[in-house]
Design a protein around this motif. Structure first.
Motif, mmCIF file in Angstrom:
data_model
loop_
_atom_site.group_PDB
_atom_site.id
_atom_site.type_symbol
_atom_site.label_atom_id
_atom_site.label_comp_id
_atom_site.label_asym_id
_atom_site.label_seq_id
_atom_site.Cartn_x
_atom_site.Cartn_y
_atom_site.Cartn_z
ATOM 1 N N THR A 363 0.830 -1.213 0.000
ATOM 2 C CA THR A 363 0.000 0.000 0.000
ATOM 3 C C THR A 363 0.861 1.259 0.000
ATOM 4 O O THR A 363 0.652 2.186 -0.786
ATOM 5 N N MET A 364 1.854 1.268 0.911
ATOM 6 C CA MET A 364 2.717 2.448 0.963
ATOM 7 C C MET A 364 3.566 2.565 -0.313
ATOM 8 O O MET A 364 3.815 3.681 -0.803
ATOM 9 N N PHE A 365 3.989 1.409 -0.825
ATOM 10 C CA PHE A 365 4.756 1.445 -2.077
ATOM 11 C C PHE A 365 3.926 2.075 -3.196
ATOM 12 O O PHE A 365 4.415 2.899 -3.969
ATOM 13 N N GLN A 366 2.651 1.688 -3.276
ATOM 14 C CA GLN A 366 1.800 2.235 -4.330
ATOM 15 C C GLN A 366 1.661 3.749 -4.177
ATOM 16 O O GLN A 366 1.694 4.492 -5.168
ATOM 17 N N GLN A 367 1.498 4.219 -2.931
ATOM 18 C CA GLN A 367 1.403 5.662 -2.711
ATOM 19 C C GLN A 367 2.696 6.365 -3.101
ATOM 20 O O GLN A 367 2.675 7.437 -3.732
ATOM 21 N N GLN A 368 3.836 5.754 -2.716
ATOM 22 C CA GLN A 368 5.120 6.361 -3.062
ATOM 23 C C GLN A 368 5.322 6.369 -4.575
ATOM 24 O O GLN A 368 5.825 7.354 -5.144
#
Length: 784
Positions: A363-368
């Motif tokens: 999830t955080m990777f997708q946001q980044q």
């Protein structure tokens, strides 16, 4: 906001109403007490004035009585009455009346006659007094001459009764004014007399007394208590006292009245003061309760405001003052806020971080990644996506267990983070990691980072006492060149990773457009594969295996080919991996088994057919049922069917795979281990299952005559197989010298282009019909 939704307003109203009711109750009680006290005071004053009038009445009555008795005993007067000397009687009565200030005096004789009567007074009225006088009534009030008068009489004895001397004192305003002056209050006094059915005109200051008021006074005369009555145009508090009447049909009342407005004037002042004090008290009570409620609810209001801000996501704390319940409530609120913040932090960490490694998750990777895309679109900054996974990680999990695999993942996360310091590192799941590298003009930084990661990952690691040499493969895609959106960039990085795996693992590869073309081709193959069975596009070729001991063909290996309608003949190496990845290998493999059994049923009984079975068929399909159905449909003996497997089926199956192998062998189906010698731990598999045949991999046969040690390996395999009573087959035999070497080592059978290439089923039939086949290095052998 509605007023009563505020706790402060509710407390203010409730306490104000409570105090107001109490104050109004007290004020009402005081109001009533003041009014009652004033009424009682007025009544007391009226009673006192009445008592004074009684004394005056008695005094006046005694004075007249004494004077009447003195005159009636006078000898000359009695002689005058006896002889009827009017002049003497009138003179004596006149002198006495003047001395007593009595306007009327007369004599009522024993025979009912009246002498010396004032001509203004009706004689009949005076004569009517004879009956009361004869009855012994000597004093009382009677209406004579139209006015109430106080009558006092004394008998005239000589010695017999000659008559009565009667003095009639007027009860006029003068008498009443005298009584009023003797009173301590400004009362009004009057005597009301009733005679012959009518009330006589009142004497005194109540000239305006009406008939109804007079009757009211008569009704209340016996109660002895004050009452209210109308006098003229105003209300008065009155007291009625009875006076003795002279005649039987006469009534006389002393009426004392005190104007109510004047009587209660002082009380009204007190009541007005009380009302003002009550209103002032109500205002002060309301103000005080409002202040008190605000002081009590202020901490609650602060808590309410803090709770609202907390609900909107703001981190708040309230000031704690004192040690009372509100202070403890504030402390509890602050603790609750702290725990909520802690839980939110924990939830956020769980939502955006990987639990095992602590690295950012998908999830955080997708946001980044989305953030970097927006930045790249704004300023043109490039960034590289490194897609990593560990090589042979499944082997670690299967051989050392999942806890060891987790330890390796944690160590891998630390090493990738160490190597990619300053860059964004995430774990997407399993053994897959991601590095987002921001790059500038120095494009070589991408290669340097990839090499650093490979070098860092290749260092040995000790897990549970076992030393491992991990490695990783990296696929790299560069935004925006290799993908203008996150999905495309991720897909291309995966293609590059797949290429790195193909290149031998432990390396990195950049995405190239050719990879995309290969991927598209793969997707097209996948689509066509789904229709190939229905269209009958598959074909089986058969490559013979020669038994070196009996010098004849002992079996055929069924090899699948795909006759694509546009691409022509497609090698299994091109479509079998796709079929395995998509699961299509299950129906395709079932078709192969059915077709091979059907074909082999027409061959000589000593000739078997060998079918390669994918590990996917072991793990996904109902292989046992498929083989049973194929044997039943074809009538082929189970011993003529040989299943060739590779060591890879043991990696995923374990006990389940062994159970299935034993069940197939229980049917009589032969089991051969293909590509022997190139796996991970072949010798352990030989202990775990009694194979019927080992197929020596072609790589050993190709180097049999040229590479030092190759011959020794083949000899070792054949000797090991003989010791275990397992047949051996050498694959890829292309030269007669290789055949001779293998025969010298005792190999059971051979297979390769030296004997025959894979052939169609019709060619197999023709081969059997030709009766002979040439075997290099040996005499022509019969195939039957």
């Amino acid at each position: 906001m509605p007023p009563f939704r505020s706790l402060s307003a509710r407390l203010t109203v409730q306490f104000a109403l409570l105090f107001a009711v109490a104050m109004l109750g007290v004020s009402a009680a005081l109001w009533t007490f003041i009014a009652g006290s004033a009424s009682r005071e007025v009544e007391s004053q009226l009673q006192s004035s009445g008592a004074v009038y009684d004394r005056l009445w008695q005094t006046r009555a005694h004075e007249l009585q004494n004077a009447a008795q003195l005159l009636s005993r006078d000898f000359g007067f009695r002689a005058a009455v006896a002889t009827g000397d009017q002049a003497t009687m009138q003179s004596a009565l006149g002198n006495a009346a003047a001395r007593l200030r009595v306007r009327t005096a007369f004599i009522v004789t024993a025979d009912g006659k009246v002498s010396t009567l004032d001509p203004s007074i009706a004689k009949e009225r005076a004569e009517a007094l004879w009956d009361p006088l004869d009855a012994g009534r000597l004093t009382g009030v009677s209406v004579i001459g139209g006015r109430p008068r106080q009558l006092v009489a004394a008998p005239i004895m000589a010695p017999t009764l000659l008559g009565w001397v009667v003095f009639a004192a007027d009860l006029d305003k003068r008498e009443m004014r005298a009584l009023e002056r003797l009173s301590a209050i400004p009362l009004q006094a009057a005597v009301v007399a009733k005679s012959h059915g009518g009330w006589a005109e009142a004497s005194g200051s109540m000239a305006a007394l009406e008939g109804d008021s007079a009757r009211l006074a008569q009704d209340r005369v016996g109660s002895g208590s004050a009452f209210e009555m109308r006098l003229g145009d105003r209300t008065s508090i009155a007291l009625a006292k009875p006076l003795p009447a002279f005649g039987d049909d006469e009534r006389a009342i002393l009426l004392l009245a005190y104007p109510k407005a004047e009587a209660l004037a002082d009380a009204r002042k007190l009541q007005l003061a009380l009302a003002v004090m009550t209103l002032l008290g109500l205002f002060l009570v309301g103000l005080a309760t409002w202040k008190a409620a605000a002081r009590i609810t202020q901490p609650l209001a602060r808590l309410d405001d803090a709770a609202g801000r907390l609900a909107s996501g703001e981190h708040v704390q309230v000031a704690v003052r004192g040690t009372d319940e509100l202070a403890r409530l504030a402390n509890s609120f602050n603790e609750m806020v702290g725990k909520i913040a802690e839980r939110e932090q924990r939830i956020t960490q769980l939502a955006f971080n990987d639990v095992l490694t602590g690295l950012p998750n998908r999830t955080m990777f997708q946001q980044q990644l989305d953030h970097l895309f927006r930045a790249a679109e704004g300023n043109g900054t490039l960034f590289a996506l490194h897609c990593l996974d560990l090589d042979q990680f499944k082997v670690i999990n299967d051989t050392l267990g999942h806890p060891a695999g987790d330890s390796l993942l944690i160590e891998a996360g630390n090493r990738v983070s160490q190597a990619a310091r300053g860059q964004f590192v995430a774990r997407l799941g399993g053994d897959e990691f991601i590095v987002l590298q921001t790059i500038g003009e120095d494009r070589d930084a991408i290669d340097r980072l990839a090499r650093d990661i490979l070098r860092e990952m290749s260092r040995p690691v000790v897990i549970d006492g076992n030393e491992c040499l991990p490695s990783t493969s990296i696929g790299i895609a560069i935004a925006l060149e290799d993908g203008a959106d996150s999905e495309t960039l991720m897909r291309n990085a995966d293609l590059a990773l797949y290429r790195a795996k193909e290149a031998g693992r432990g390396t990195y590869a950049f995405f190239e457009e050719s990879l995309n073309e290969r991927a598209q081709l793969r997707r097209q193959i996948e689509t066509d594969l789904r229709l190939a069975i229905e269209r009958g596009e598959f074909e089986l070729l058969y490559q013979p295996l020669f038994d070196l001991e009996q010098n004849r063909i002992c079996s055929f290996e069924a090899l699948i080919r795909w006759n694509h309608p546009t691409r022509g003949l497609i090698s299994p190496a091109d479509f079998v991996p796709v079929a395995e990845d998509t699961g299509l290998i299950v129906p395709i493999g079932a078709w192969v088994i059915r077709e091979a059994c059907q074909q082999a049923a027409h061959w000589p009984e000593h000739v078997r057919v060998a079918v390669n079975v994918s590990a996917v068929q072991f793990h996904r399909g109902s292989l046992h049922e498929t083989i049973l159905a194929a044997l039943a449909a074809s009538g082929l003996a189970p011993a003529r069917l040989e299943i060739e497997i590779t060591e890879s089926i043991f990696l995923d199956g374990g006990e389940t795979t062994l159970k299935l192998l034993h069940s197939l062998r229980g049917l009589g189906v032969r089991i051969a281990l293909d590509d022997f010698g190139t796996g991970y731990s072949s010798l352990s598999y030989l202990q775990s299952f009694p194979f019927d045949k080992l197929k020596i991999d072609r790589s050993f046969i190709q180097n049999l005559l040229t590479r030092e040690g190759a011959s020794a390996i083949v000899r070792a395999i054949t000797e090991l197989a003989h010791a275990l009573n397992i047949e051996t087959t050498a694959e890829g035999v292309e030269e007669t010298a290789q055949l001779m070497e293998l025969r010298s080592h005792g190999c059971s059978s051979v297979q390769g282009y030296l004997f025959a290439e894979p052939m169609a089923a019709a060619d197999v039939d023709q081969l059997f019909n030709s009766d002979k086949v040439a075997v290099p290095g040996a005499e022509a052998q019969s195939v039957a």
